[in-house]
Design a protein around this motif. Structure first.
Motif, PDB file in Angstrom:
ATOM      1  N   ILE A 196       0.616  -1.206  -0.280  1.00 39.40           N
ATOM      2  CA  ILE A 196      -0.215   0.131   0.142  1.00 39.40           C
ATOM      3  C   ILE A 196       0.835   1.350   0.115  1.00 39.40           C
ATOM      4  CG2 ILE A 196      -1.889  -1.153   1.165  1.00 39.40           C
ATOM      5  CD1 ILE A 196      -1.105   0.237   3.744  1.00 39.40           C
ATOM      6  N   PHE A 197       2.154   1.120   0.117  1.00 40.84           N
ATOM      7  CA  PHE A 197       3.131   2.313   0.187  1.00 40.84           C
ATOM      8  C   PHE A 197       2.866   3.142  -1.106  1.00 40.84           C
ATOM      9  CE2 PHE A 197       6.650   4.441   1.627  1.00 40.84           C
ATOM     10  CZ  PHE A 197       6.745   4.235   2.944  1.00 40.84           C
ATOM     11  N   GLY A 198       2.506   4.534  -0.952  1.00 38.89           N
ATOM     12  CA  GLY A 198       2.515   5.398  -1.921  1.00 38.89           C
ATOM     13  C   GLY A 198       0.965   5.127  -2.519  1.00 38.89           C
ATOM     14  N   LYS A 199       0.182   4.585  -2.152  1.00 37.40           N
ATOM     15  CA  LYS A 199      -1.116   4.384  -2.817  1.00 37.40           C
ATOM     16  C   LYS A 199      -2.165   5.134  -2.283  1.00 37.40           C
ATOM     17  CE  LYS A 199       0.086   0.730  -5.563  1.00 37.40           C
ATOM     18  NZ  LYS A 199       0.243  -0.586  -5.165  1.00 37.40           N
ATOM     19  N   GLU A 200      -3.079   5.433  -2.802  1.00 37.27           N
ATOM     20  CA  GLU A 200      -4.305   6.153  -2.203  1.00 37.27           C
ATOM     21  C   GLU A 200      -5.299   5.151  -1.833  1.00 37.27           C
ATOM     22  OE1 GLU A 200      -6.813   8.958  -4.565  1.00 37.27           O
ATOM     23  OE2 GLU A 200      -4.922   9.407  -5.332  1.00 37.27           O
ATOM     24  N   ILE A 201      -5.547   5.224  -0.490  1.00 38.78           N
ATOM     25  CA  ILE A 201      -6.496   4.062  -0.060  1.00 38.78           C
ATOM     26  C   ILE A 201      -7.671   4.739   0.961  1.00 38.78           C
ATOM     27  CG2 ILE A 201      -4.742   2.355   0.029  1.00 38.78           C
ATOM     28  CD1 ILE A 201      -4.538   3.160   3.240  1.00 38.78           C
ATOM     29  N   SER A 202      -8.370   3.885   1.393  1.00 38.72           N
ATOM     30  CA  SER A 202      -9.260   4.227   2.664  1.00 38.72           C
ATOM     31  C   SER A 202      -9.091   3.169   3.749  1.00 38.72           C
ATOM     32  CB  SER A 202     -10.851   3.974   2.024  1.00 38.72           C
ATOM     33  OG  SER A 202     -11.074   4.815   1.055  1.00 38.72           O
ATOM     34  N   VAL A 203      -9.127   3.867   4.738  1.00 40.49           N
ATOM     35  CA  VAL A 203      -9.121   2.768   5.890  1.00 40.49           C
ATOM     36  C   VAL A 203     -10.442   2.969   6.764  1.00 40.49           C
ATOM     37  CG1 VAL A 203      -7.537   2.157   7.895  1.00 40.49           C
ATOM     38  CG2 VAL A 203      -6.622   3.530   5.983  1.00 40.49           C
ATOM     39  N   ILE A 204     -10.988   1.885   6.852  1.00 40.44           N
ATOM     40  CA  ILE A 204     -12.181   1.793   7.832  1.00 40.44           C
ATOM     41  C   ILE A 204     -11.992   1.045   9.144  1.00 40.44           C
ATOM     42  CG2 ILE A 204     -14.340   0.986   7.776  1.00 40.44           C
ATOM     43  CD1 ILE A 204     -14.449   0.894   4.758  1.00 40.44           C
ATOM     44  N   ASP A 205     -12.225   1.921  10.201  1.00 38.75           N
ATOM     45  CA  ASP A 205     -12.089   1.231  11.768  1.00 38.75           C
ATOM     46  C   ASP A 205     -13.432   1.711  12.292  1.00 38.75           C
ATOM     47  OD1 ASP A 205     -11.241   0.737  13.951  1.00 38.75           O
ATOM     48  OD2 ASP A 205      -9.893   2.316  14.255  1.00 38.75           O
ATOM     49  N   TYR A 207     -16.995   2.528  12.528  1.00 41.26           N
ATOM     50  CA  TYR A 207     -17.901   3.432  11.755  1.00 41.26           C
ATOM     51  C   TYR A 207     -17.112   4.407  10.994  1.00 41.26           C
ATOM     52  CZ  TYR A 207     -17.727   6.026  16.016  1.00 41.26           C
ATOM     53  OH  TYR A 207     -17.461   6.689  16.905  1.00 41.26           O
ATOM     54  N   LYS A 208     -15.715   4.686  11.126  1.00 43.33           N
ATOM     55  CA  LYS A 208     -15.076   5.956  10.765  1.00 43.33           C
ATOM     56  C   LYS A 208     -14.293   5.324   9.305  1.00 43.33           C
ATOM     57  CE  LYS A 208     -12.853   6.671  14.324  1.00 43.33           C
ATOM     58  NZ  LYS A 208     -11.986   6.730  15.178  1.00 43.33           N
ATOM     59  N   SER A 209     -13.962   6.302   8.468  1.00 40.99           N
ATOM     60  CA  SER A 209     -13.297   5.857   7.563  1.00 40.99           C
ATOM     61  C   SER A 209     -12.362   7.140   6.989  1.00 40.99           C
ATOM     62  CB  SER A 209     -14.080   5.771   6.443  1.00 40.99           C
ATOM     63  OG  SER A 209     -13.589   5.798   5.012  1.00 40.99           O
ATOM     64  N   VAL A 210     -11.219   6.968   6.755  1.00 36.70           N
ATOM     65  CA  VAL A 210     -10.221   7.838   6.372  1.00 36.70           C
ATOM     66  C   VAL A 210      -9.588   7.706   5.049  1.00 36.70           C
ATOM     67  CG1 VAL A 210      -8.152   9.454   7.009  1.00 36.70           C
ATOM     68  CG2 VAL A 210      -9.577   8.406   8.860  1.00 36.70           C
ATOM     69  N   ASP A 211      -9.830   8.850   4.035  1.00 37.99           N
ATOM     70  CA  ASP A 211      -9.048   8.727   2.889  1.00 37.99           C
ATOM     71  C   ASP A 211      -7.707   9.393   2.903  1.00 37.99           C
ATOM     72  OD1 ASP A 211     -11.311   7.404   2.239  1.00 37.99           O
ATOM     73  OD2 ASP A 211     -12.179   9.137   1.033  1.00 37.99           O
ATOM     74  N   GLY A 212      -7.026   8.746   2.065  1.00 42.16           N
ATOM     75  CA  GLY A 212      -5.593   9.595   1.819  1.00 42.16           C
ATOM     76  C   GLY A 212      -4.517   8.548   1.097  1.00 42.16           C
ATOM     77  N   THR A 213      -3.357   9.077   1.078  1.00 38.84           N
ATOM     78  CA  THR A 213      -2.233   8.298   0.409  1.00 38.84           C
ATOM     79  C   THR A 213      -1.161   8.279   1.549  1.00 38.84           C
ATOM     80  OG1 THR A 213      -2.403  10.238  -1.623  1.00 38.84           O
ATOM     81  CG2 THR A 213      -0.441   8.738  -1.277  1.00 38.84           C
ATOM     82  N   GLY A 238      -7.140  -0.719  11.624  1.00 40.19           N
ATOM     83  CA  GLY A 238      -8.406  -0.726  10.486  1.00 40.19           C
ATOM     84  C   GLY A 238      -8.101  -1.673   9.479  1.00 40.19           C
ATOM     85  N   ASP A 239      -9.072  -1.463   8.432  1.00 48.00           N
ATOM     86  CA  ASP A 239      -9.117  -2.206   7.233  1.00 48.00           C
ATOM     87  C   ASP A 239      -9.000  -1.341   6.077  1.00 48.00           C
ATOM     88  OD1 ASP A 239      -9.497  -4.992   7.657  1.00 48.00           O
ATOM     89  OD2 ASP A 239     -11.428  -4.925   6.760  1.00 48.00           O
ATOM     90  N   VAL A 240      -7.836  -1.823   5.392  1.00 52.49           N
ATOM     91  CA  VAL A 240      -7.545  -0.972   4.255  1.00 52.49           C
ATOM     92  C   VAL A 240      -8.514  -1.457   3.006  1.00 52.49           C
ATOM     93  CG1 VAL A 240      -5.673  -0.311   2.397  1.00 52.49           C
ATOM     94  CG2 VAL A 240      -5.510  -0.664   5.009  1.00 52.49           C
ATOM     95  N   ILE A 241      -9.022  -0.484   2.225  1.00 56.36           N
ATOM     96  CA  ILE A 241      -9.690  -0.429   0.823  1.00 56.36           C
ATOM     97  C   ILE A 241      -8.662   0.111   0.086  1.00 56.36           C
ATOM     98  CG2 ILE A 241     -11.826  -0.595  -0.310  1.00 56.36           C
ATOM     99  CD1 ILE A 241     -12.134  -1.715   2.442  1.00 56.36           C
TER     100      ILE A 241
END
Ligand code: BTN
Length: 245
Positions: A196-205, A207-213, A238-241
């Motif tokens: 996931i390094f350098g990738k754009e992802i969402s992390v869900i923990d 009920y919260k979700s954070v997007d970023g690189t 969290g869980d990475v999407i």
């Protein structure tokens, strides 16, 4: 690790058996292996299927003298030990999908479920459950497009005992270094194998979700994300999407 082994044809979940043993006072390093699990568990309450004789389902009991907040580091550590071991045996480009998935060819090869039990403010024991797809030829409909085994990838059969003993060899040594130097000793390798390094992802923990690189993985194994407003955010679980995975 592994001086004490419980080997079962069939278990509910090897994590549950290891937990029962831990409560009975069995020492650090116990290993529970099952050929088949009837109630295998994944993270986030998901089920984990271990069919007979084709996969690896193993749990390790540890009684580390560490702060509870270091438990996620142990997940990152065994992910790394497993990647090194499976790479050594197979030569395949196995990667880590933070924090605890093993990935091959953009599909899930395995996962880790670490469960901690506290006594007061201290860690009483932790159980690391490792599930690996080895010789399965096909998967249930619902995971068909996301799962892979060493065999479905390569057509070859692999010896599960050799893979497990390599994983335990690597982990035993890595765990000693971890106790002395912490996860920081391993962070460069964890980054090297991180998909996931350098990738754009969402992390869900929850009920919260954070997007970023993903810009970094820190010395405790925390993920550093750069969000769209340019701020850095640290995430510990969290869980990475991500696209395609
Ligand atoms: C995940 O990716 O969600 C984690 C899967 C962990 C599966 C392993 S198999 C051995 C141990 N026993 C279980 O019930 N689960 C773990």
């Amino acid at each position: 690790i592994g001086r004490n082994i419980i080997y079962l044809d069939k278990a509910t979940s090897t994590n549950d058996i290891a937990k029962e043993m831990a409560e009975k006072g069995v020492p650090d390093g116990l290993i529970v292996i099952a050929e088949e699990q009837t109630k295998g568990r994944g993270r986030m309450g998901r089920k984990w299927i271990t069919g007979k004789g084709e996969a690896l389902a193993v749990s390790i009991l540890l009684r580390p003298d560490i702060e509870p907040n270091l438990c996620p580091s142990i997940t990152s550590l065994i992910a790394l030990s497993s990647v090194k071991a499976i790479r050594k045996v197979t030569g395949f480009d196995i990667m880590i999908k933070w924090p605890n998935d093993l990935v091959l060819n953009n599909r899930k090869l395995g996962g880790i479920l670490t469960e901690m039990t506290m006594e007061g403010m201290k860690v009483k024991y932790i159980i690391i459950g490792l599930g690996l797809n080895i010789n399965q030829e096909d998967f249930d409909e619902d995971i068909k497009n996301i799962a892979v085994s060493l065999k479905s990838f390569s057509g070859e059969n692999f010896n599960r005992r050799i893979i497990l003993s390599e994983i335990l060899n690597f982990f035993e040594r890595d765990y000693e270094y971890f106790k002395r130097f912490g996860l920081s000793y391993f962070v460069e390798d964890i980054k090297k194998y991180s998909i996931i390094f350098g990738k754009e992802i969402s992390v869900i923990d929850g009920y919260k979700s954070v997007d970023g690189t993903v810009v970094d993985i820190d010395k405790e194994g925390g993920l550093i994300l750069k969000t769209s407003d340019g701020n850095l955010k640290r995430i510990i679980s969290g869980d990475v999407i991500m696209e395609g995975l």
